[in-house]
Design an enzyme around this catalytic site. Structure first.
Site, PDB file in Angstrom:
ATOM      1  N   ASN A  28       4.294  19.543  38.887  1.00 55.12           N
ATOM      2  CA  ASN A  28       3.440  20.655  37.911  1.00 55.12           C
ATOM      3  C   ASN A  28       2.133  21.015  38.036  1.00 55.12           C
ATOM      4  O   ASN A  28       1.944  19.860  37.368  1.00 55.12           O
ATOM      5  CB  ASN A  28       4.936  20.670  37.060  1.00 55.12           C
ATOM      6  CG  ASN A  28       4.899  21.745  36.281  1.00 55.12           C
ATOM      7  OD1 ASN A  28       4.193  22.857  35.883  1.00 55.12           O
ATOM      8  ND2 ASN A  28       6.149  22.024  35.826  1.00 55.12           N
ATOM      9  N   GLN A  84      15.184  29.138  34.826  1.00 54.37           N
ATOM     10  CA  GLN A  84      14.847  30.248  34.079  1.00 54.37           C
ATOM     11  C   GLN A  84      15.509  31.587  35.678  1.00 54.37           C
ATOM     12  O   GLN A  84      14.477  31.700  36.038  1.00 54.37           O
ATOM     13  CB  GLN A  84      13.923  30.238  33.886  1.00 54.37           C
ATOM     14  CG  GLN A  84      13.555  28.977  33.223  1.00 54.37           C
ATOM     15  CD  GLN A  84      12.576  28.685  31.908  1.00 54.37           C
ATOM     16  OE1 GLN A  84      12.930  29.178  30.714  1.00 54.37           O
ATOM     17  NE2 GLN A  84      11.939  28.599  32.405  1.00 54.37           N
ATOM     18  N   GLN A  91      11.841  33.384  33.268  1.00 53.39           N
ATOM     19  CA  GLN A  91      10.875  33.420  34.349  1.00 53.39           C
ATOM     20  C   GLN A  91       9.630  33.867  34.451  1.00 53.39           C
ATOM     21  O   GLN A  91      10.191  34.798  34.226  1.00 53.39           O
ATOM     22  CB  GLN A  91      11.737  33.439  35.392  1.00 53.39           C
ATOM     23  CG  GLN A  91      11.217  33.062  37.001  1.00 53.39           C
ATOM     24  CD  GLN A  91      12.551  33.930  38.679  1.00 53.39           C
ATOM     25  OE1 GLN A  91      13.350  35.036  37.613  1.00 53.39           O
ATOM     26  NE2 GLN A  91      12.485  33.363  39.576  1.00 53.39           N
ATOM     27  N   THR A  92       8.343  32.876  35.040  1.00 53.19           N
ATOM     28  CA  THR A  92       7.390  33.523  35.058  1.00 53.19           C
ATOM     29  C   THR A  92       7.238  33.811  36.133  1.00 53.19           C
ATOM     30  O   THR A  92       6.132  34.352  36.735  1.00 53.19           O
ATOM     31  CB  THR A  92       6.231  32.826  33.961  1.00 53.19           C
ATOM     32  OG1 THR A  92       6.484  31.428  34.353  1.00 53.19           O
ATOM     33  CG2 THR A  92       6.797  32.631  32.450  1.00 53.19           C
ATOM     34  N   HIS A  95       9.546  33.103  42.099  1.00 47.32           N
ATOM     35  CA  HIS A  95      10.264  32.329  43.622  1.00 47.32           C
ATOM     36  C   HIS A  95      11.320  31.468  42.923  1.00 47.32           C
ATOM     37  O   HIS A  95      11.105  30.595  41.997  1.00 47.32           O
ATOM     38  CB  HIS A  95       9.100  32.140  43.541  1.00 47.32           C
ATOM     39  CG  HIS A  95       9.485  31.165  44.904  1.00 47.32           C
ATOM     40  ND1 HIS A  95       8.281  30.928  45.923  1.00 47.32           N
ATOM     41  CD2 HIS A  95      10.074  30.172  45.457  1.00 47.32           C
ATOM     42  CE1 HIS A  95       8.831  30.013  47.627  1.00 47.32           C
ATOM     43  NE2 HIS A  95      10.083  30.019  46.944  1.00 47.32           N
ATOM     44  N   HIS A  97      12.798  28.617  41.628  1.00 43.67           N
ATOM     45  CA  HIS A  97      12.286  27.201  40.892  1.00 43.67           C
ATOM     46  C   HIS A  97      13.290  26.437  40.247  1.00 43.67           C
ATOM     47  O   HIS A  97      13.890  27.312  39.514  1.00 43.67           O
ATOM     48  CB  HIS A  97      10.530  27.048  40.615  1.00 43.67           C
ATOM     49  CG  HIS A  97      10.728  27.530  39.985  1.00 43.67           C
ATOM     50  ND1 HIS A  97      10.569  28.682  39.383  1.00 43.67           N
ATOM     51  CD2 HIS A  97      10.615  27.559  38.446  1.00 43.67           C
ATOM     52  CE1 HIS A  97      10.114  29.090  38.482  1.00 43.67           C
ATOM     53  NE2 HIS A  97       9.778  28.132  37.613  1.00 43.67           N
ATOM     54  N   HIS A  99      13.962  22.900  37.326  1.00 44.04           N
ATOM     55  CA  HIS A  99      12.175  22.164  36.995  1.00 44.04           C
ATOM     56  C   HIS A  99      13.466  21.040  36.387  1.00 44.04           C
ATOM     57  O   HIS A  99      14.602  21.002  36.295  1.00 44.04           O
ATOM     58  CB  HIS A  99      12.249  22.614  35.340  1.00 44.04           C
ATOM     59  CG  HIS A  99      11.515  24.002  34.814  1.00 44.04           C
ATOM     60  ND1 HIS A  99      10.327  23.874  34.969  1.00 44.04           N
ATOM     61  CD2 HIS A  99      11.766  25.239  35.328  1.00 44.04           C
ATOM     62  CE1 HIS A  99       9.438  25.317  34.510  1.00 44.04           C
ATOM     63  NE2 HIS A  99      10.916  25.988  34.410  1.00 44.04           N
TER      64      HIS A  99
HETATM   65  P1  AMP Z   1       9.245  28.976  34.878  1.00 44.33           P
HETATM   66  O1  AMP Z   1       8.209  29.569  33.704  1.00 44.33           O
HETATM   67  O2  AMP Z   1      10.694  28.918  34.081  1.00 44.33           O
HETATM   68  O3  AMP Z   1       9.120  30.490  35.648  1.00 44.33           O
HETATM   69  O4  AMP Z   1       8.043  28.224  35.217  1.00 44.33           O
HETATM   70  C1  AMP Z   1       7.218  27.925  35.745  1.00 44.33           C
HETATM   71  C2  AMP Z   1       5.941  27.037  36.265  1.00 44.33           C
HETATM   72  O5  AMP Z   1       5.500  27.054  36.914  1.00 44.33           O
HETATM   73  C3  AMP Z   1       5.900  26.237  34.755  1.00 44.33           C
HETATM   74  O6  AMP Z   1       6.360  24.973  34.693  1.00 44.33           O
HETATM   75  C4  AMP Z   1       4.480  26.328  35.818  1.00 44.33           C
HETATM   76  O7  AMP Z   1       3.618  24.869  34.938  1.00 44.33           O
HETATM   77  C5  AMP Z   1       4.769  25.998  36.978  1.00 44.33           C
HETATM   78  N1  AMP Z   1       3.421  26.389  37.733  1.00 44.33           N
HETATM   79  C6  AMP Z   1       2.906  27.917  37.433  1.00 44.33           C
HETATM   80  N2  AMP Z   1       1.551  27.538  38.337  1.00 44.33           N
HETATM   81  C7  AMP Z   1       1.464  26.610  39.579  1.00 44.33           C
HETATM   82  C8  AMP Z   1       1.592  25.569  39.889  1.00 44.33           C
HETATM   83  N3  AMP Z   1       0.051  26.572  41.048  1.00 44.33           N
HETATM   84  N4  AMP Z   1       1.620  24.368  40.665  1.00 44.33           N
HETATM   85  C9  AMP Z   1       3.104  24.169  40.148  1.00 44.33           C
HETATM   86  N5  AMP Z   1       3.180  24.558  39.350  1.00 44.33           N
HETATM   87  C10 AMP Z   1       2.846  25.079  38.322  1.00 44.33           C
END
Ligand code: AMP
Length: 154
Positions: A28, A84, A91-92, A95, A97, A99
């Site tokens: 991460n 999320q 979810q931000t 795609h 994923h 955690h």
């Molecule tokens: P979410 O808000 O559930 O969509 O989580 C997004 C996750 O992606 C967060 O833990 C971020 O720290 C992680 N993230 C965002 N950009 C990257 C990246 N380029 N490489 C690795 N992790 C990332």
């Protein structure tokens, strides 16, 4: 695979520590705890419900293997595993994923504060108003290298 597309983000090969037929494990950029990693389907699609049965099963089996490894590697005794699923759920990155966050006794004063921390980690400033700096590729690569050693990785 030299790079991997995680939503709009380009993930460097050195950030990947696990690959199965349909899933990858990546370290991460902004972990909220040591060993906070992400399990991601290779196919870029936003919602869990978009995945095929095979992709869903592969994601879960991969998460189980990765969870075992990070829990042991970071001397923890439990795991928070969370998806999320959609923007209103926090979810931000659009795609799918999961955690995976290794947990141990006393790591957060109130157990569920971890969810607030997860939210705060996405803001440029945390609750303490400190800047949350993304990790360097070097730091992420070092962690991925350590975790890769636990898997048959090609
Ligand atoms: P979410 O808000 O559930 O969509 O989580 C997004 C996750 O992606 C967060 O833990 C971020 O720290 C992680 N993230 C965002 N950009 C990257 C990246 N380029 N490489 C690795 N992790 C990332």
């Amino acid at each position: 695979m030299t790079t991997f597309k995680f939503g709009p983000h380009l993930i460097h090969e050195s950030q990947i520590f696990f690959k199965s037929k349909l899933t990858v494990g990546i370290v991460n950029l902004k972990p909220i705890a040591a060993g906070h990693v992400l399990v991601v389907p290779k196919r870029n699609t936003p919602r869990l419900g978009d995945l095929s049965t095979e992709e869903t099963v592969d994601l879960m089996l991969s998460a189980r293997k990765i969870g075992n490894v990070v829990e042991n590697h970071y001397n923890c005794t439990s795991l928070t595993m969370t998806i999320q699923d959609g923007p209103q759920a926090g979810q931000t990155v659009p795609h799918v994923h999961m955690h995976i966050i290794p947990r141990k006794k006393g790591d957060w004063e109130n157990n569920d504060d971890i969810y607030q921390e997860l939210e705060d980690s996405k803001k440029s400033k945390g609750v303490d108003n400190e800047e949350r700096e993304p990790r360097s590729l070097e730091e992420m690569s070092q962690e991925a290298k350590e975790l890769r050693a636990y898997f048959q990785y090609e």
